[in-house]
Write a protein that holds these residues in place. Structure first.
Motif, PDB file in Angstrom:
ATOM      1  N   VAL A  56       0.818  -1.206   0.000  1.00 27.57           N
ATOM      2  CA  VAL A  56       0.000   0.000   0.000  1.00 27.57           C
ATOM      3  C   VAL A  56       0.860   1.269   0.000  1.00 27.57           C
ATOM      4  O   VAL A  56       0.444   2.303  -0.516  1.00 27.57           O
ATOM      5  CB  VAL A  56      -0.997  -0.011   1.181  1.00 27.57           C
ATOM      6  CG1 VAL A  56      -0.306   0.224   2.499  1.00 27.57           C
ATOM      7  CG2 VAL A  56      -2.092   1.003   0.968  1.00 27.57           C
ATOM      8  N   LEU A  57       2.068   1.198   0.533  1.00 26.40           N
ATOM      9  CA  LEU A  57       2.945   2.365   0.574  1.00 26.40           C
ATOM     10  C   LEU A  57       3.954   2.402  -0.565  1.00 26.40           C
ATOM     11  O   LEU A  57       4.767   3.321  -0.638  1.00 26.40           O
ATOM     12  CB  LEU A  57       3.690   2.415   1.916  1.00 26.40           C
ATOM     13  CG  LEU A  57       2.798   2.519   3.152  1.00 26.40           C
ATOM     14  CD1 LEU A  57       3.643   2.488   4.416  1.00 26.40           C
ATOM     15  CD2 LEU A  57       1.956   3.778   3.106  1.00 26.40           C
ATOM     16  N   LYS A  58       3.903   1.440  -1.441  1.00 26.92           N
ATOM     17  CA  LYS A  58       4.857   1.380  -2.547  1.00 26.92           C
ATOM     18  C   LYS A  58       4.635   2.557  -3.498  1.00 26.92           C
ATOM     19  O   LYS A  58       3.509   2.873  -3.875  1.00 26.92           O
ATOM     20  CB  LYS A  58       4.694   0.077  -3.313  1.00 26.92           C
ATOM     21  CG  LYS A  58       5.717  -0.094  -4.398  1.00 26.92           C
ATOM     22  CD  LYS A  58       5.582  -1.442  -5.064  1.00 26.92           C
ATOM     23  CE  LYS A  58       6.649  -1.596  -6.115  1.00 26.92           C
ATOM     24  NZ  LYS A  58       6.601  -2.900  -6.731  1.00 26.92           N
ATOM     25  N   ARG A  90      10.577   4.913  -6.551  1.00 25.18           N
ATOM     26  CA  ARG A  90      11.253   5.201  -5.280  1.00 25.18           C
ATOM     27  C   ARG A  90      11.790   3.910  -4.697  1.00 25.18           C
ATOM     28  O   ARG A  90      11.120   2.889  -4.722  1.00 25.18           O
ATOM     29  CB  ARG A  90      10.284   5.839  -4.293  1.00 25.18           C
ATOM     30  CG  ARG A  90       9.626   7.069  -4.850  1.00 25.18           C
ATOM     31  CD  ARG A  90       9.743   8.367  -4.144  1.00 25.18           C
ATOM     32  NE  ARG A  90      10.421   8.479  -2.917  1.00 25.18           N
ATOM     33  CZ  ARG A  90       9.965   9.196  -1.895  1.00 25.18           C
ATOM     34  NH1 ARG A  90       8.795   9.787  -1.974  1.00 25.18           N
ATOM     35  NH2 ARG A  90      10.658   9.318  -0.801  1.00 25.18           N
ATOM     36  N   ARG A  91      13.004   3.984  -4.169  1.00 23.56           N
ATOM     37  CA  ARG A  91      13.602   2.778  -3.596  1.00 23.56           C
ATOM     38  C   ARG A  91      13.020   2.515  -2.201  1.00 23.56           C
ATOM     39  O   ARG A  91      12.582   3.456  -1.517  1.00 23.56           O
ATOM     40  CB  ARG A  91      15.116   2.926  -3.520  1.00 23.56           C
ATOM     41  CG  ARG A  91      15.589   3.939  -2.494  1.00 23.56           C
ATOM     42  CD  ARG A  91      17.116   3.914  -2.376  1.00 23.56           C
ATOM     43  NE  ARG A  91      17.563   4.843  -1.361  1.00 23.56           N
ATOM     44  CZ  ARG A  91      17.502   4.622  -0.043  1.00 23.56           C
ATOM     45  NH1 ARG A  91      17.010   3.500   0.421  1.00 23.56           N
ATOM     46  NH2 ARG A  91      17.930   5.525   0.810  1.00 23.56           N
ATOM     47  N   GLU A 130      16.966   3.593   8.284  1.00 22.19           N
ATOM     48  CA  GLU A 130      16.677   4.909   7.722  1.00 22.19           C
ATOM     49  C   GLU A 130      15.386   5.483   8.311  1.00 22.19           C
ATOM     50  O   GLU A 130      15.295   6.687   8.574  1.00 22.19           O
ATOM     51  CB  GLU A 130      16.571   4.825   6.204  1.00 22.19           C
ATOM     52  CG  GLU A 130      17.903   4.547   5.517  1.00 22.19           C
ATOM     53  CD  GLU A 130      17.740   4.243   4.042  1.00 22.19           C
ATOM     54  OE1 GLU A 130      18.446   4.880   3.247  1.00 22.19           O
ATOM     55  OE2 GLU A 130      16.901   3.380   3.694  1.00 22.19           O
ATOM     56  N   MET A 131      14.396   4.631   8.520  1.00 20.53           N
ATOM     57  CA  MET A 131      13.152   5.084   9.137  1.00 20.53           C
ATOM     58  C   MET A 131      13.413   5.595  10.556  1.00 20.53           C
ATOM     59  O   MET A 131      12.919   6.654  10.948  1.00 20.53           O
ATOM     60  CB  MET A 131      12.130   3.940   9.196  1.00 20.53           C
ATOM     61  CG  MET A 131      11.543   3.564   7.872  1.00 20.53           C
ATOM     62  SD  MET A 131      10.322   2.257   8.151  1.00 20.53           S
ATOM     63  CE  MET A 131      10.418   1.420   6.590  1.00 20.53           C
ATOM     64  N   GLN A 132      14.211   4.828  11.318  1.00 19.30           N
ATOM     65  CA  GLN A 132      14.517   5.218  12.695  1.00 19.30           C
ATOM     66  C   GLN A 132      15.259   6.548  12.724  1.00 19.30           C
ATOM     67  O   GLN A 132      14.973   7.427  13.551  1.00 19.30           O
ATOM     68  CB  GLN A 132      15.339   4.132  13.399  1.00 19.30           C
ATOM     69  CG  GLN A 132      15.616   4.422  14.862  1.00 19.30           C
ATOM     70  CD  GLN A 132      14.348   4.500  15.697  1.00 19.30           C
ATOM     71  OE1 GLN A 132      13.396   3.756  15.476  1.00 19.30           O
ATOM     72  NE2 GLN A 132      14.334   5.420  16.649  1.00 19.30           N
ATOM     73  N   ALA A 133      16.222   6.730  11.821  1.00 20.60           N
ATOM     74  CA  ALA A 133      16.976   7.984  11.759  1.00 20.60           C
ATOM     75  C   ALA A 133      16.040   9.158  11.454  1.00 20.60           C
ATOM     76  O   ALA A 133      16.154  10.231  12.064  1.00 20.60           O
ATOM     77  CB  ALA A 133      18.078   7.886  10.712  1.00 20.60           C
TER      78      ALA A 133
END
Length: 85
Positions: A58-60, A64-65, A71-74
């Motif tokens: 659903v978020l694709k 976009r890679r 990366e989400m946590q950062a």
């Protein structure tokens, strides 16, 4: 579409197959009944667990890679640090 049902002496009703099919209810499933202030009752299937697999992709976003957990946590930490300022 209106379907008439009969109440038994025990105060029970049997839902017709068309109603069960419309609601996606199978034998053994649970239903929720909400009593409305206008005297109506709303019948809905009660899903025990949401099907996570149904939300796959659903978020694709094309082109976009994928983003890693790191990366989400950062990004979360950067956003939180910006809230304090």
């Amino acid at each position: 579409m209106s379907i008439e049902l009969t109440v038994t002496a025990k105060g029970q009703i049997t839902l017709r197959q068309a109603v069960l099919d419309h609601l996606g209810i199978a034998p053994g499933d649970r239903v929720s009944v909400s009593l409305r202030p206008d005297g109506r009752a709303e019948l809905r299937p009660l899903r025990a667990k949401p099907e996570v697999i149904a939300s796959r992709g659903v978020l694709k976003r094309p082109g976009r890679r994928p983003v890693s957990i790191e990366e989400m946590q950062a990004a979360i930490e950067e956003g939180a640090a910006g809230d304090d300022a």
